[in-house]
Write a protein that holds these residues in place. Structure first.
Motif, PDB file in Angstrom:
ATOM      1  N   ALA A 146      46.644  31.151  45.369  1.00 55.90           N
ATOM      2  CA  ALA A 146      47.762  30.484  46.052  1.00 55.90           C
ATOM      3  C   ALA A 146      47.389  29.055  46.426  1.00 55.90           C
ATOM      4  CB  ALA A 146      48.165  31.272  47.297  1.00 55.90           C
ATOM      5  N   GLY A 147      46.180  28.861  46.926  1.00 53.58           N
ATOM      6  CA  GLY A 147      45.735  27.518  47.292  1.00 53.58           C
ATOM      7  C   GLY A 147      45.638  26.594  46.093  1.00 53.58           C
ATOM      8  N   LEU A 148      45.158  27.130  44.972  1.00 57.95           N
ATOM      9  CA  LEU A 148      45.058  26.314  43.759  1.00 57.95           C
ATOM     10  C   LEU A 148      46.429  25.995  43.165  1.00 57.95           C
ATOM     11  CD1 LEU A 148      42.018  28.009  41.995  1.00 57.95           C
ATOM     12  CD2 LEU A 148      42.057  25.777  43.139  1.00 57.95           C
ATOM     13  N   LYS A 156      45.919  25.422  51.883  1.00 54.68           N
ATOM     14  CA  LYS A 156      45.706  24.108  51.283  1.00 54.68           C
ATOM     15  C   LYS A 156      44.295  24.017  50.701  1.00 54.68           C
ATOM     16  CE  LYS A 156      49.610  22.551  52.979  1.00 54.68           C
ATOM     17  NZ  LYS A 156      50.766  22.566  52.146  1.00 54.68           N
ATOM     18  N   ILE A 157      44.214  23.839  49.404  1.00 53.58           N
ATOM     19  CA  ILE A 157      42.958  23.488  48.748  1.00 53.58           C
ATOM     20  C   ILE A 157      43.187  22.101  48.186  1.00 53.58           C
ATOM     21  CG2 ILE A 157      41.320  24.041  46.918  1.00 53.58           C
ATOM     22  CD1 ILE A 157      42.007  26.964  47.288  1.00 53.58           C
ATOM     23  N   GLN A 158      42.761  21.101  48.952  1.00 50.31           N
ATOM     24  CA  GLN A 158      43.098  19.719  48.642  1.00 50.31           C
ATOM     25  C   GLN A 158      41.961  18.916  48.031  1.00 50.31           C
ATOM     26  OE1 GLN A 158      44.371  18.531  52.539  1.00 50.31           O
ATOM     27  NE2 GLN A 158      46.436  19.327  52.236  1.00 50.31           N
ATOM     28  N   ASN A 159      40.740  19.443  48.108  1.00 46.67           N
ATOM     29  CA  ASN A 159      39.624  18.705  47.523  1.00 46.67           C
ATOM     30  C   ASN A 159      38.630  19.688  46.926  1.00 46.67           C
ATOM     31  OD1 ASN A 159      37.769  19.545  49.640  1.00 46.67           O
ATOM     32  ND2 ASN A 159      38.814  18.072  50.960  1.00 46.67           N
ATOM     33  N   LYS A 160      37.667  19.147  46.207  1.00 47.83           N
ATOM     34  CA  LYS A 160      36.750  20.039  45.503  1.00 47.83           C
ATOM     35  C   LYS A 160      35.820  20.783  46.441  1.00 47.83           C
ATOM     36  CE  LYS A 160      33.386  16.548  44.260  1.00 47.83           C
ATOM     37  NZ  LYS A 160      32.793  15.819  43.168  1.00 47.83           N
ATOM     38  N   ASP A 161      35.546  20.240  47.623  1.00 45.70           N
ATOM     39  CA  ASP A 161      34.711  20.974  48.582  1.00 45.70           C
ATOM     40  C   ASP A 161      35.403  22.254  49.030  1.00 45.70           C
ATOM     41  OD1 ASP A 161      32.722  19.036  48.438  1.00 45.70           O
ATOM     42  OD2 ASP A 161      33.511  17.913  50.149  1.00 45.70           O
ATOM     43  N   ARG A 195      42.001  18.300  39.672  1.00 46.73           N
ATOM     44  CA  ARG A 195      41.925  19.616  39.030  1.00 46.73           C
ATOM     45  C   ARG A 195      40.973  20.524  39.802  1.00 46.73           C
ATOM     46  NH1 ARG A 195      41.584  15.732  34.733  1.00 46.73           N
ATOM     47  NH2 ARG A 195      39.344  15.953  34.949  1.00 46.73           N
ATOM     48  N   MET A 196      41.483  21.189  40.818  1.00 50.43           N
ATOM     49  CA  MET A 196      40.658  21.988  41.709  1.00 50.43           C
ATOM     50  C   MET A 196      40.279  23.351  41.143  1.00 50.43           C
ATOM     51  SD  MET A 196      40.015  20.005  44.123  1.00 50.43           S
ATOM     52  CE  MET A 196      40.205  18.602  43.051  1.00 50.43           C
ATOM     53  N   ALA A 197      40.919  23.786  40.070  1.00 48.68           N
ATOM     54  CA  ALA A 197      40.587  25.084  39.483  1.00 48.68           C
ATOM     55  C   ALA A 197      39.175  25.068  38.879  1.00 48.68           C
ATOM     56  CB  ALA A 197      41.606  25.476  38.417  1.00 48.68           C
ATOM     57  N   PHE A 198      38.738  23.935  38.356  1.00 50.42           N
ATOM     58  CA  PHE A 198      37.415  23.871  37.735  1.00 50.42           C
ATOM     59  C   PHE A 198      36.279  24.074  38.735  1.00 50.42           C
ATOM     60  CE2 PHE A 198      39.904  21.354  34.573  1.00 50.42           C
ATOM     61  CZ  PHE A 198      39.834  22.286  33.551  1.00 50.42           C
ATOM     62  N   PRO A 199      36.242  23.342  39.856  1.00 47.30           N
ATOM     63  CA  PRO A 199      35.161  23.621  40.802  1.00 47.30           C
ATOM     64  C   PRO A 199      35.264  25.024  41.407  1.00 47.30           C
ATOM     65  CG  PRO A 199      36.642  21.949  41.692  1.00 47.30           C
ATOM     66  CD  PRO A 199      37.030  22.185  40.269  1.00 47.30           C
ATOM     67  N   ALA A 200      36.474  25.541  41.577  1.00 52.51           N
ATOM     68  CA  ALA A 200      36.634  26.900  42.103  1.00 52.51           C
ATOM     69  C   ALA A 200      36.047  27.916  41.120  1.00 52.51           C
ATOM     70  CB  ALA A 200      38.098  27.203  42.380  1.00 52.51           C
ATOM     71  N   PHE A 201      36.349  27.748  39.835  1.00 54.50           N
ATOM     72  CA  PHE A 201      35.815  28.643  38.803  1.00 54.50           C
ATOM     73  C   PHE A 201      34.287  28.561  38.744  1.00 54.50           C
ATOM     74  CE2 PHE A 201      34.083  28.818  34.489  1.00 54.50           C
ATOM     75  CZ  PHE A 201      34.313  30.147  34.183  1.00 54.50           C
ATOM     76  N   LEU A 202      33.751  27.333  38.739  1.00 52.04           N
ATOM     77  CA  LEU A 202      32.301  27.166  38.670  1.00 52.04           C
ATOM     78  C   LEU A 202      31.612  27.764  39.891  1.00 52.04           C
ATOM     79  CD1 LEU A 202      32.167  23.512  37.294  1.00 52.04           C
ATOM     80  CD2 LEU A 202      31.580  25.613  36.061  1.00 52.04           C
ATOM     81  N   ALA A 203      32.207  27.594  41.071  1.00 55.59           N
ATOM     82  CA  ALA A 203      31.623  28.146  42.296  1.00 55.59           C
ATOM     83  C   ALA A 203      31.705  29.662  42.308  1.00 55.59           C
ATOM     84  CB  ALA A 203      32.313  27.559  43.524  1.00 55.59           C
ATOM     85  N   LEU A 204      32.810  30.217  41.833  1.00 53.78           N
ATOM     86  CA  LEU A 204      32.935  31.672  41.757  1.00 53.78           C
ATOM     87  C   LEU A 204      31.856  32.236  40.838  1.00 53.78           C
ATOM     88  CD1 LEU A 204      36.309  33.496  41.530  1.00 53.78           C
ATOM     89  CD2 LEU A 204      34.316  34.392  40.385  1.00 53.78           C
TER      90      LEU A 204
END
Length: 153
Positions: A36-38, A45-50, A114-123
């Motif tokens: 939902a945030g992405l 709200k997922i507004q930045n890569k952190d 593109r916040m999905a990329f750091p989220a995927f890498l962190a997961l």
């Protein structure tokens, strides 16, 4: 087979606020919140890569902790991340090294919006860090311990 752990949080006059809550709830809730945030939710709200990195890392740790299908999904994400770092022709950095490399790219690379990329890498990095143990796995272990305690384990 994974045991079912139940959250029996005391509420008002001894009543439970949430009722029975298992580790599967935390895995599902984190996945829903991450997606939902992405996708641009007005509530999450997922507004930045952190923020994306944190949500992805916590979600990965919770998926593995929940077991079952959630752990299978987490392992799949971990396998994808491992293949991105181990099968490159530059040698094998090891599971802990792969986790650190994925997390470093998620943290340092300029992803713009593109916040999905750091989220995927962190997961993926969280799953590998949990498998590696040591210093990379300490954060995953802490998340697992906190959530297991919240779920009554």
């Amino acid at each position: 087979m994974h045991p079912t752990v139940v959250l029996a949080a005391p509420g008002f006059n001894g009543m439970q606020l949430l009722g029975a809550v298992t580790l599967t709830f935390f895995a599902a809730a984190s996945a829903i919140c991450l997606i939902a945030g992405l996708k641009g939710s007005d509530r999450i709200k997922i507004q930045n890569k952190d923020q994306a990195l944190i949500w992805g890392f916590v979600t990965g740790a919770l998926w593995v902790n929940a077991g079952g299908t959630w752990a299978d999904w987490g392992k799949s994400f971990g396998d994808v991340g491992r293949s991105m770092t181990a099968d490159t022709g530059f040698g094998d950095p090891g599971v802990g090294g792969s986790a650190c490399l994925l997390l470093l790219v998620a943290w340092a690379w300029p992803f713009k919006k593109r916040m999905a990329f750091p989220a995927f890498l962190a997961l993926s990095g969280a799953v590998l860090a949990g498998q590696a143990g040591g210093i990379p796995g300490m954060a995953v272990g802490i998340i697992r311990a906190i959530v297991s305690k919240m779920a009554g384990g």
